[in-house]
Design a protein around this motif. Structure first.
Motif, PDB file in Angstrom:
ATOM      1  N   LYS A 117      31.208  49.553  32.871  1.00  0.00           N
ATOM      2  CA  LYS A 117      31.056  50.868  32.897  1.00  0.00           C
ATOM      3  C   LYS A 117      32.259  51.385  32.044  1.00  0.00           C
ATOM      4  N   GLY A 118      33.506  50.768  32.613  1.00  0.00           N
ATOM      5  CA  GLY A 118      34.985  51.558  32.352  1.00  0.00           C
ATOM      6  C   GLY A 118      35.099  51.273  30.686  1.00  0.00           C
ATOM      7  N   SER A 119      34.478  50.267  30.270  1.00  0.00           N
ATOM      8  CA  SER A 119      34.911  49.970  28.683  1.00  0.00           C
ATOM      9  C   SER A 119      34.409  51.288  27.750  1.00  0.00           C
ATOM     10  N   ILE A 121      44.248  55.237  33.623  1.00  0.00           N
ATOM     11  CA  ILE A 121      43.631  54.527  32.768  1.00  0.00           C
ATOM     12  C   ILE A 121      44.164  53.919  31.552  1.00  0.00           C
ATOM     13  N   PRO A 122      44.584  52.721  31.541  1.00  0.00           N
ATOM     14  CA  PRO A 122      45.190  51.966  30.234  1.00  0.00           C
ATOM     15  C   PRO A 122      44.348  52.378  29.145  1.00  0.00           C
ATOM     16  N   SER A 123      44.915  52.076  27.897  1.00  0.00           N
ATOM     17  CA  SER A 123      44.162  52.113  26.768  1.00  0.00           C
ATOM     18  C   SER A 123      43.391  51.009  26.667  1.00  0.00           C
ATOM     19  N   ILE A 124      41.903  50.911  26.087  1.00  0.00           N
ATOM     20  CA  ILE A 124      41.208  49.652  25.988  1.00  0.00           C
ATOM     21  C   ILE A 124      41.830  48.476  25.294  1.00  0.00           C
ATOM     22  N   GLU A 125      42.893  48.592  24.476  1.00  0.00           N
ATOM     23  CA  GLU A 125      43.576  47.428  24.098  1.00  0.00           C
ATOM     24  C   GLU A 125      44.388  46.844  25.225  1.00  0.00           C
ATOM     25  N   ASP A 126      44.857  47.533  26.061  1.00  0.00           N
ATOM     26  CA  ASP A 126      45.951  47.097  27.146  1.00  0.00           C
ATOM     27  C   ASP A 126      45.093  46.601  28.281  1.00  0.00           C
ATOM     28  N   ARG A 127      43.757  47.097  28.258  1.00  0.00           N
ATOM     29  CA  ARG A 127      42.525  46.635  29.301  1.00  0.00           C
ATOM     30  C   ARG A 127      42.232  45.368  28.757  1.00  0.00           C
ATOM     31  N   ILE A 128      41.914  45.020  27.487  1.00  0.00           N
ATOM     32  CA  ILE A 128      41.752  43.681  27.202  1.00  0.00           C
ATOM     33  C   ILE A 128      43.007  42.687  27.427  1.00  0.00           C
ATOM     34  N   ILE A 129      43.949  43.182  26.963  1.00  0.00           N
ATOM     35  CA  ILE A 129      45.293  42.054  27.348  1.00  0.00           C
ATOM     36  C   ILE A 129      45.332  41.929  28.749  1.00  0.00           C
ATOM     37  N   GLN A 130      45.216  42.954  29.679  1.00  0.00           N
ATOM     38  CA  GLN A 130      45.344  42.814  31.183  1.00  0.00           C
ATOM     39  C   GLN A 130      44.115  41.674  31.578  1.00  0.00           C
ATOM     40  N   GLN A 131      42.922  41.757  30.878  1.00  0.00           N
ATOM     41  CA  GLN A 131      41.972  40.896  31.246  1.00  0.00           C
ATOM     42  C   GLN A 131      42.079  39.504  30.911  1.00  0.00           C
ATOM     43  N   CYS A 132      43.067  39.329  29.879  1.00  0.00           N
ATOM     44  CA  CYS A 132      43.408  38.059  29.243  1.00  0.00           C
ATOM     45  C   CYS A 132      44.403  37.462  30.464  1.00  0.00           C
ATOM     46  N   GLN A 160      45.873  52.554  39.886  1.00  0.00           N
ATOM     47  CA  GLN A 160      44.561  52.205  40.342  1.00  0.00           C
ATOM     48  C   GLN A 160      43.822  52.722  39.065  1.00  0.00           C
ATOM     49  N   GLY A 161      42.926  51.580  38.524  1.00  0.00           N
ATOM     50  CA  GLY A 161      42.298  51.946  37.328  1.00  0.00           C
ATOM     51  C   GLY A 161      42.522  50.769  36.330  1.00  0.00           C
ATOM     52  N   GLY A 162      43.899  50.053  36.538  1.00  0.00           N
ATOM     53  CA  GLY A 162      43.961  48.980  35.722  1.00  0.00           C
ATOM     54  C   GLY A 162      43.472  47.752  36.156  1.00  0.00           C
ATOM     55  N   ILE A 163      43.046  46.813  35.155  1.00  0.00           N
ATOM     56  CA  ILE A 163      42.224  45.655  35.371  1.00  0.00           C
ATOM     57  C   ILE A 163      42.999  44.682  36.450  1.00  0.00           C
ATOM     58  N   LEU A 164      44.205  44.475  36.192  1.00  0.00           N
ATOM     59  CA  LEU A 164      45.176  43.778  36.807  1.00  0.00           C
ATOM     60  C   LEU A 164      45.535  44.090  38.065  1.00  0.00           C
ATOM     61  N   LEU A 180      44.283  42.464  41.440  1.00  0.00           N
ATOM     62  CA  LEU A 180      44.853  41.262  41.844  1.00  0.00           C
ATOM     63  C   LEU A 180      46.228  41.069  42.035  1.00  0.00           C
ATOM     64  N   LEU A 181      47.052  42.318  41.639  1.00  0.00           N
ATOM     65  CA  LEU A 181      48.358  42.578  41.897  1.00  0.00           C
ATOM     66  C   LEU A 181      48.628  42.700  43.434  1.00  0.00           C
ATOM     67  N   SER A 182      47.732  43.521  43.750  1.00  0.00           N
ATOM     68  CA  SER A 182      47.731  44.228  45.220  1.00  0.00           C
ATOM     69  C   SER A 182      47.513  43.005  46.195  1.00  0.00           C
ATOM     70  N   ASN A 183      46.667  41.998  46.015  1.00  0.00           N
ATOM     71  CA  ASN A 183      46.333  41.058  46.841  1.00  0.00           C
ATOM     72  C   ASN A 183      47.517  40.197  46.919  1.00  0.00           C
ATOM     73  N   ILE A 184      48.091  40.040  45.701  1.00  0.00           N
ATOM     74  CA  ILE A 184      49.366  39.241  45.834  1.00  0.00           C
ATOM     75  C   ILE A 184      50.620  39.726  46.691  1.00  0.00           C
ATOM     76  N   VAL A 185      50.346  40.942  46.682  1.00  0.00           N
ATOM     77  CA  VAL A 185      51.447  41.765  47.505  1.00  0.00           C
ATOM     78  C   VAL A 185      51.273  41.474  48.977  1.00  0.00           C
ATOM     79  N   LEU A 186      49.587  41.502  49.345  1.00  0.00           N
ATOM     80  CA  LEU A 186      49.481  41.703  50.939  1.00  0.00           C
ATOM     81  C   LEU A 186      49.051  40.287  51.157  1.00  0.00           C
ATOM     82  N   ASN A 187      49.153  39.163  50.269  1.00  0.00           N
ATOM     83  CA  ASN A 187      48.739  38.057  50.597  1.00  0.00           C
ATOM     84  C   ASN A 187      49.873  37.426  51.636  1.00  0.00           C
ATOM     85  N   GLU A 188      51.225  37.853  51.685  1.00  0.00           N
ATOM     86  CA  GLU A 188      52.111  37.519  52.204  1.00  0.00           C
ATOM     87  C   GLU A 188      51.991  37.887  53.776  1.00  0.00           C
TER      88      GLU A 188
END
Length: 613
Positions: free
Chosen positions: A62-64, A118-129, A229-233, A236-244
């Protein structure tokens, strides 16, 4: 509970773009080689297949369609060729500078506003990569009982595990800790160190992620901490923080290292009951954590243990992650006396004969939100009495019932909600109601035993609020995994029945140019076909499914049920295609077997086309 087809679709995307083997190898290496260092991740991120997969995964979100700071959406990216997109991403990543992040605010339940970046759509694709390559590594390292923003895990699993600890392990004290502004206060330096510890040691990649975290936010400036909040990455990064945090708690009991190895393998699973019996004879304190994103609970046997772990966790969060807790919202709850809220539910222990069982309700705050949401849908029906608006109301009802059906007292809760909402329905729609109507196959299947007379609007029955049944929450199978052949086999085996998301989509989006019979049969077809394409037997997905007239209307066909069939969009194109190059291209991508091709040929003849040889 019906399962979403979205996760399975992502698996098919991985296989289609030939990236599944790469992800499996990353997962297996991270799982089995604890100290392995991943140095060359950028080669994988920059691969043609990974970039094309990122576009495919993101284009149906939807966010695309949401504009970033440069005003572009996925429609602008769609105009590029494959080669242009691949070269664009690779060139950006050579010397990455993120675009500015668009800031929007959405209302929270408490009336305050939540900022979204909300990052740009180009940056969202890079974050998805980047996400696609990092996720298999992280999944191999994450603790079993964190459930938020992870593949194949849900709120139901988090609630089910909480119920298990309360009921089976007799852990009747819970530590509820609320981290103050978690997403806004993540320490960037600490996060990058945590990634390094997980084995993610590609310095170019870490430099890119550091730049992403410091992307300028419109009207705010350059952030020094937090993940937008709103970035694709960000999830995942928040889970890395609290995984510890997860592993720190787990090592206090569940993964406590003993001199003797008590673990046993039973039916392919690690059995720790002998270890727990031995630990209970010591002075060790039995505690378990269940986490969904930044919302977590620590279950304990007694108040003294709960008090100690409360203060220890508060100190640990401050010293290790530089995070503060909310003193007002954080507390210790005696579950035998009071409810504890979690993910829209409230849980408590009550006596039942000689046993203690969990009593669960929809939380008071969630009930208010449900009432507000349903009243708004009813008002929309009054303002514009269309089939679409009736469908949106029904889609909301079935979605809410599906989510909260795991509460033991869900019927009582919906009876209370119904008492309030039914007055609004009567007042707002009494002049709009039809005397009779048609019950779809979905209505019959879900509410077949419901005896109350339905309310019809535009000849469509409103879904009854009290027509809900309790479904016990199910724990996740720990061998389910998107990054192993065995784990994927379990995922595919679970994909039975119609996805609630697809049902809601069909309910909310009737075809305006078609008859009510067509739209009603369209819904019945979806249920009758169990959400599968009639030809390929694969799950149908939003935006890529068509309801086809076997005998076209211009040749005398009707909208009756037996003349309709739900199929994937590519197969629909194949039925009507006359250009040999187009037919060959579709056959290459759909890879139909002999039996499926025979069915396609039958449908081609009915529309006046020749058979495909």
């Amino acid at each position: 509970m019906a399962t979403s087809t979205v996760k399975k679709q992502k698996l098919r995307n991985n296989e289609y773009y030939d990236t599944q083997t790469m992800f499996d190898e990353l997962y297996s290496t991270a799982k089995n080689k604890s100290n392995y260092k991943f140095y060359k991740l950028m080669d994988l991120i920059n691969s043609k297949e990974n970039i094309e997969l990122a576009y495919r995964n993101i284009k149906k979100n939807k966010g695309s369609k949401t504009k970033g700071s440069n005003g572009k959406t996925i429609d602008d990216i769609a105009m590029k060729t494959n080669e242009e997109l691949v070269n664009y991403v690779r060139n950006r990543l050579k010397n990455y500078t993120p675009h500015s992040v668009r800031r929007v605010e959405i209302p929270k339940r408490n009336g305050k506003m939540r900022p979204l970046g909300i990052p740009s759509i180009e940056d969202r694709i890079i974050q998805q990569c980047i996400k696609q390559v990092l996720e298999p590594i992280c999944e191999a390292k994450f603790y079993n009982h964190s459930y938020g923003f992870r593949p194949n895990r849900s709120t139901q699993h988090a609630v089910a595990k909480s119920v298990f600890y309360m009921q089976k392990n007799n852990l009747h004290y819970v530590v509820d800790i609320d981290i103050k502004g978690f997403f806004d206060n993540v320490d960037h330096g600490k996060l990058l160190k945590q990634m390094w510890t997980l084995g993610i040691q590609d310095k170019q990649l870490l430099c890119i992620i550091s730049k992403m975290l410091k992307a300028p936010i419109e009207n705010v400036g350059i952030p020094t901490k937090g993940t937008p909040q709103g970035g694709i990455l960000s999830p995942l990064l928040s889970n890395i923080v609290l995984n510890e945090l997860d592993w720190w708690i787990a090592k206090q009991w569940e993964y406590f290292e003993t001199n003797h190895n008590y673990d046993m393998i039973r039916n392919g699973k690690i059995e720790r009951s002998h270890k727990y019996r031995a630990l209970r004879k010591s002075k060790m304190k039995e505690i378990f954590i269940v986490r969904y994103a930044d919302d977590f609970k620590i279950f304990c046997k007694d108040f003294n243990t709960a008090q100690k772990i409360f203060h220890a966790t508060q100190m640990w969060l401050k010293e290790r992650l530089n995070l503060d807790i909310s003193e007002e919202k954080s507390k210790i709850v005696n579950l035998k006396k009071n409810y504890s809220e979690f993910l829209g539910f409230k849980l408590k222990i009550k006596g039942k004969g000689n046993k203690k069982v969990v009593k669960s309700h929809i939380s008071d705050r969630a009930k208010k939100d449900i009432v507000k949401q349903l009243k708004e849908k009813i008002k929309n029906i009054k303002r514009d009495t269309t089939i679409a608006n009736v469908g949106k109301y029904n889609a909301t009802v079935i979605g809410i019932q599906n989510y909260y059906s795991i509460a033991t007292d869900v019927y009582e809760d919906f009876r209370n909600i119904s008492y309030i909402v039914n007055r609004t329905i009567y007042n707002q729609t009494r002049k709009l109601q039809s005397k009779t109507g048609i019950k779809s196959e979905l209505y019959k299947r879900v509410y077949g035993n419901y005896n109350m007379k339905p309310i019809y609007i535009r000849n469509i029955p409103l879904f009854p609020l009290t027509g809900v049944k309790h479904i016990p929450p199910m724990n996740i199978r720990q061998d389910i995994c998107s990054y192993s052949k065995e784990g994927r086999a379990h995922i595919h085996a679970r994909q039975k029945g119609v996805s609630i998301n697809i049902l809601k989509y069909i309910l909310e989006n009737p075809i305006p140019s078609q008859s009510i019979e067509y739209n009603d049969n369209r819904l019945s077809l979806l249920v009758g076909q169990n959400g599968l394409c009639k030809i390929s037997k694969e799950p149908l997905e939003r935006g890529k499914m068509h309801c086809h007239h076997k005998k076209p209307k211009h040749l005398g066909g009707t909208d009756e049920y037996k003349n309709l069939i739900f199929i994937k969009a590519d197969i629909h194109r194949l039925i009507h295609a006359t250009n040999q190059e187009t037919i060959k291209q579709i056959l290459n991508t759909t890879k139909l077997n002999e039996k499926s091709l025979k069915e396609v040929n039958k449908l081609r003849i009915l529309v006046g086309n020749c058979k495909i040889a």
